[in-house]
Scaffold this motif. Structure first.
Motif, PDB file in Angstrom:
ATOM      1  N   GLU A 181      -3.793  15.019   4.036  1.00  0.00           N
ATOM      2  CA  GLU A 181      -3.541  14.901   5.474  1.00  0.00           C
ATOM      3  C   GLU A 181      -2.220  14.188   5.736  1.00  0.00           C
ATOM      4  O   GLU A 181      -1.482  14.543   6.663  1.00  0.00           O
ATOM      5  CB  GLU A 181      -4.694  14.148   6.150  1.00  0.00           C
ATOM      6  CG  GLU A 181      -5.942  14.979   6.340  1.00  0.00           C
ATOM      7  CD  GLU A 181      -5.689  16.159   7.268  1.00  0.00           C
ATOM      8  OE1 GLU A 181      -5.294  15.941   8.422  1.00  0.00           O
ATOM      9  OE2 GLU A 181      -5.864  17.313   6.811  1.00  0.00           O
ATOM     10  N   SER A 182      -1.906  13.178   4.917  1.00  0.00           N
ATOM     11  CA  SER A 182      -0.624  12.484   5.060  1.00  0.00           C
ATOM     12  C   SER A 182       0.526  13.444   4.776  1.00  0.00           C
ATOM     13  O   SER A 182       1.538  13.457   5.494  1.00  0.00           O
ATOM     14  CB  SER A 182      -0.555  11.289   4.109  1.00  0.00           C
ATOM     15  OG  SER A 182      -1.540  10.334   4.421  1.00  0.00           O
TER      16      SER A 182
ATOM     17  N   GLU B 242       2.132   9.249  -1.835  1.00  0.00           N
ATOM     18  CA  GLU B 242       1.801   8.286  -2.882  1.00  0.00           C
ATOM     19  C   GLU B 242       2.832   7.168  -3.017  1.00  0.00           C
ATOM     20  O   GLU B 242       2.593   6.182  -3.721  1.00  0.00           O
ATOM     21  CB  GLU B 242       1.680   9.010  -4.231  1.00  0.00           C
ATOM     22  CG  GLU B 242       0.597  10.070  -4.285  1.00  0.00           C
ATOM     23  CD  GLU B 242       1.063  11.414  -3.761  1.00  0.00           C
ATOM     24  OE1 GLU B 242       0.254  12.362  -3.754  1.00  0.00           O
ATOM     25  OE2 GLU B 242       2.250  11.532  -3.355  1.00  0.00           O
ATOM     26  N   ALA B 243       3.975   7.290  -2.338  1.00  0.00           N
ATOM     27  CA  ALA B 243       5.034   6.280  -2.463  1.00  0.00           C
ATOM     28  C   ALA B 243       4.574   4.930  -1.927  1.00  0.00           C
ATOM     29  O   ALA B 243       3.846   4.859  -0.938  1.00  0.00           O
ATOM     30  CB  ALA B 243       6.283   6.742  -1.709  1.00  0.00           C
ATOM     31  N   ILE B 244       4.991   3.851  -2.575  1.00  0.00           N
ATOM     32  CA  ILE B 244       4.681   2.503  -2.095  1.00  0.00           C
ATOM     33  C   ILE B 244       5.584   2.200  -0.906  1.00  0.00           C
ATOM     34  O   ILE B 244       6.819   2.279  -1.004  1.00  0.00           O
ATOM     35  CB  ILE B 244       4.882   1.454  -3.207  1.00  0.00           C
ATOM     36  CG1 ILE B 244       3.944   1.755  -4.382  1.00  0.00           C
ATOM     37  CG2 ILE B 244       4.619   0.056  -2.664  1.00  0.00           C
ATOM     38  CD1 ILE B 244       2.468   1.776  -4.024  1.00  0.00           C
ATOM     39  N   THR B 245       4.986   1.847   0.201  1.00  0.00           N
ATOM     40  CA  THR B 245       5.727   1.725   1.462  1.00  0.00           C
ATOM     41  C   THR B 245       6.805   0.649   1.403  1.00  0.00           C
ATOM     42  O   THR B 245       7.875   0.801   1.991  1.00  0.00           O
ATOM     43  CB  THR B 245       4.754   1.434   2.615  1.00  0.00           C
ATOM     44  OG1 THR B 245       3.657   2.350   2.535  1.00  0.00           O
ATOM     45  CG2 THR B 245       5.426   1.610   3.952  1.00  0.00           C
ATOM     46  N   GLY B 246       6.539  -0.441   0.706  1.00  0.00           N
ATOM     47  CA  GLY B 246       7.511  -1.527   0.613  1.00  0.00           C
ATOM     48  C   GLY B 246       8.787  -1.144  -0.114  1.00  0.00           C
ATOM     49  O   GLY B 246       9.808  -1.822   0.013  1.00  0.00           O
TER      50      GLY B 246
ATOM     51  N   LEU C 150       0.829  -1.201   0.000  1.00  0.00           N
ATOM     52  CA  LEU C 150       0.000   0.000   0.000  1.00  0.00           C
ATOM     53  C   LEU C 150       0.870   1.260   0.000  1.00  0.00           C
ATOM     54  O   LEU C 150       2.054   1.209   0.333  1.00  0.00           O
ATOM     55  CB  LEU C 150      -0.920   0.022   1.222  1.00  0.00           C
ATOM     56  CG  LEU C 150      -1.953  -1.099   1.323  1.00  0.00           C
ATOM     57  CD1 LEU C 150      -2.821  -0.898   2.562  1.00  0.00           C
ATOM     58  CD2 LEU C 150      -2.823  -1.179   0.071  1.00  0.00           C
ATOM     59  N   SER C 151       0.261   2.373  -0.347  1.00  0.00           N
ATOM     60  CA  SER C 151       0.980   3.645  -0.336  1.00  0.00           C
ATOM     61  C   SER C 151       1.216   4.114   1.097  1.00  0.00           C
ATOM     62  O   SER C 151       0.606   3.596   2.051  1.00  0.00           O
ATOM     63  CB  SER C 151       0.189   4.708  -1.100  1.00  0.00           C
ATOM     64  OG  SER C 151      -0.965   5.087  -0.361  1.00  0.00           O
ATOM     65  N   VAL C 152       2.072   5.110   1.236  1.00  0.00           N
ATOM     66  CA  VAL C 152       2.339   5.692   2.549  1.00  0.00           C
ATOM     67  C   VAL C 152       1.053   6.260   3.141  1.00  0.00           C
ATOM     68  O   VAL C 152       0.726   6.036   4.308  1.00  0.00           O
ATOM     69  CB  VAL C 152       3.417   6.790   2.436  1.00  0.00           C
ATOM     70  CG1 VAL C 152       3.521   7.584   3.729  1.00  0.00           C
ATOM     71  CG2 VAL C 152       4.761   6.181   2.076  1.00  0.00           C
TER      72      VAL C 152
ATOM     73  N   TRP D 168      -9.681   9.917  -1.266  1.00  0.00           N
ATOM     74  CA  TRP D 168      -8.250   9.791  -1.541  1.00  0.00           C
ATOM     75  C   TRP D 168      -7.536  11.135  -1.458  1.00  0.00           C
ATOM     76  O   TRP D 168      -6.386  11.204  -1.024  1.00  0.00           O
ATOM     77  CB  TRP D 168      -8.030   9.157  -2.913  1.00  0.00           C
ATOM     78  CG  TRP D 168      -8.522   7.746  -2.977  1.00  0.00           C
ATOM     79  CD1 TRP D 168      -9.632   7.280  -3.611  1.00  0.00           C
ATOM     80  CD2 TRP D 168      -7.921   6.622  -2.333  1.00  0.00           C
ATOM     81  NE1 TRP D 168      -9.777   5.923  -3.407  1.00  0.00           N
ATOM     82  CE2 TRP D 168      -8.733   5.495  -2.629  1.00  0.00           C
ATOM     83  CE3 TRP D 168      -6.795   6.439  -1.539  1.00  0.00           C
ATOM     84  CZ2 TRP D 168      -8.453   4.217  -2.166  1.00  0.00           C
ATOM     85  CZ3 TRP D 168      -6.494   5.177  -1.075  1.00  0.00           C
ATOM     86  CH2 TRP D 168      -7.324   4.081  -1.385  1.00  0.00           C
ATOM     87  N   GLN D 169      -8.211  12.173  -1.866  1.00  0.00           N
ATOM     88  CA  GLN D 169      -7.601  13.494  -1.807  1.00  0.00           C
ATOM     89  C   GLN D 169      -7.275  13.881  -0.364  1.00  0.00           C
ATOM     90  O   GLN D 169      -6.202  14.408  -0.070  1.00  0.00           O
ATOM     91  CB  GLN D 169      -8.520  14.545  -2.444  1.00  0.00           C
ATOM     92  CG  GLN D 169      -7.913  15.947  -2.481  1.00  0.00           C
ATOM     93  CD  GLN D 169      -8.820  16.961  -3.183  1.00  0.00           C
ATOM     94  OE1 GLN D 169      -9.861  16.599  -3.707  1.00  0.00           O
ATOM     95  NE2 GLN D 169      -8.412  18.219  -3.182  1.00  0.00           N
TER      96      GLN D 169
END
Length: 508
Positions: A124-125, A139-143, A97-99, A118-119
């Motif tokens: 907020e992130s 939007e970065a993929i956490t893995g 999943l994304s950050v 999603w916005q």
């Protein structure tokens, strides 16, 4: 609620497992606007207490009060609704999943039509990450992030829910000095805004810098309540172990002038750039640098995990070129990885199976494993390293972090490796286990073996190294005798790296 009423109070909390009383009438008071250290050696009951406070498990007896009123925490969702956020030592992120999705996992904001907003998740992130001064995109993929960056995402999850109590279990285990200071500034700001923070760490020097009061556990009981122990390393260690443990860094000088490994202009696709240095017999060569400086990438290049695109390696004056890890092992090299959980252990094996994993030929007869030979071959090592007797009958996932780390090291002693790379060898283990690792390093160098030490703990790096190679941007900037360096020198080198990175970013 008066100013003297604890924001959270845990009274006479007890929890027993078969044959073990993990928590025995533990009392902790967390005041509003305070950072409270929960300390003790592995097995003292800290993890059990954390699980109880976060609703993962229920106490057998005792009471929990919030703002002076008794409450129940029957599960993690109830804990979250009460304003309790827990950052566990074991990550709870979903790597695919994304950050942003991870930050709001289980609490996704929705639009008035009931669909995921999603916005808002991304905005907020981004706000939380900006508040933390972290350069990670929502939007970065956490893995795809580094271990340290994933830890920061875990902390961001707690901040996003605006918790009144935040439990941090070894929050800096994967962070470098600058990231630690960044986190500490953030925690001080949260404390000043009224949050109660329960801080659990084996890094006692940083505990000394960040906490306001401490509760110390030993054998499941409180041996020092808040205000009873002065907040300095010596006093804390004495309370934790029940006496003075002596020198924290028992370094022996066993280095010779004989070069056993020479790295010549090493480069890899993973970011190692023209790295050159020498390792001497009986020496501990430290690699100093910030998270992401390239220390681990250098270790991977030496051990054959990452292919060299340029340069060469010599062992005992002879050139070698490793196509994989097994060739490095056969050449007498060993790697104790940064993350023993994912890269170092087989959790469904007992200690013996883990210890012999890199040297199966030694216990194989006619193509079959000789289990009796395995047990006999590992028994001496387990005794010498004082690995828990439970390791003989239980799989390693039931053992403490210190025992797990010693099992990884025992693997390379069994294979009789001559050059050992220790990547964060004391990460997440208690003071007693750390001293055991340091003494083992002395024994190894006395026997003529050589060690490359990677550590984000500057005090440890300086105390246990003979020389330190400063790593910046994947390159070795300089190699200096450890006794000629100070903690400030390493911090300054880290700052120089960030300044250079900023200039490169502006030029780009």
């Amino acid at each position: 609620m008066s100013d003297k009423t604890p924001l959270w109070e845990f009274g006479d909390i007890s929890k027993a497992y078969p044959g073990v009383l993990a928590n025995d009438k533990v009392c902790i008071k967390l005041m509003k606007g305070s950072i409270h250290g929960l300390l003790g050696e592995n097995g003292c009951g800290k993890s059990t207490m954390i699980k109880t406070l976060s609703g993962v498990q229920q106490p057998d007896s005792g009471k929990i009060f919030h703002n002076g009123k008794e409450v129940q925490i029957p599960g993690p969702l109830w804990a979250r609704d009460l304003g309790i956020a827990t950052v566990f030592q074991e990550f709870s992120i979903v790597p695919t999943l994304s950050v942003g999705e991870n930050i709001f996992l289980g609490n996704m904001p929705r639009s008035r039509f009931g669909v995921v907003d999603w916005q808002k998740i991304n905005s907020e992130s981004a706000r939380v990450l900006k508040e933390m001064d972290v350069g990670i995109q929502p939007e970065a993929i956490t893995g795809n992030l580094s271990v340290g960056e994933q830890q920061l995402v875990e902390i961001a999850k707690a901040i996003a829910m605006d918790a009144s109590m935040i439990i941090l279990d070894e929050p800096t285990a994967a962070l470098g000095e600058d990231e630690i200071e960044q986190l500490h500034q953030l925690l001080r700001g949260m404390r000043d805004r009224g949050a109660a923070i329960l801080y659990v760490s084996h890094r006692l020097d940083e505990v000394e810098r960040i906490v306001d009061e401490v509760t110390i556990l030993r054998g499941g009981r409180v041996v020092s309540a808040a205000g009873e122990t002065e907040i300095n390393v010596s006093e804390i260690v004495s309370a934790m172990v029940g006496g003075d443990v002596g020198e924290h860094y028992p370094k022996d000088d066993n280095a010779t002038n004989e070069v056993v490994l020479r790295a010549n202009c090493l480069s890899t696709k993973s970011g190692v750039k023209d790295v050159t240095f020498e390792l001497r017999r009986g020496e501990v060569l430290g690699l100093g640098g910030v998270l992401g400086s390239g220390r681990t990438e250098i270790a991977r290049a030496l051990f054959g995990v990452d292919r060299l695109t340029d340069g060469s390696i010599e062992i005992d004056g002879r050139p070698v070129r490793f196509r994989n890890e097994m060739e490095a092992i056969r050449a007498g090299m060993a790697l104790v990885p940064e993350n023993r959980k994912t890269d170092g252990l087989f959790f469904n094996f007992r200690a013996s199976g883990n210890i012999t994993a890199a040297s199966l030929a030694e216990i194989t007869k006619s193509g079959l494993l000789d289990l009796a030979a395995e047990e006999n071959g590992t028994e001496r090592l387990m005794q010498e390293l004082e690995i828990s007797a439970q390791a003989e009958s239980k799989t390693v996932n039931f053992l403490s972090g210190g025992n797990q780390q010693k099992i990884v090291i025992a693997r390379w002693l069994f294979s009789d490796s001559r050059i050992l790379i220790f990547d964060e060898p004391t990460q997440g283990i208690d003071i007693g286990a750390k001293i055991a690792v340091y003494k083992l390093m002395n024994a190894l160098t006395k026997a003529g073996k050589s060690i490359v030490l990677i550590s984000s703990d500057h005090d440890e790096l300086l105390a246990m190294s003979d020389r330190v190679a400063i790593v910046q941007h994947g390159a070795v900037n300089k190699v200096v005798a450890a006794k000629e360096l100070s903690h400030d020198d390493l911090v300054r080198a880290s700052a120089d790296q960030f300044q250079q990175a900023s200039k490169e970013h502006l030029v780009a």
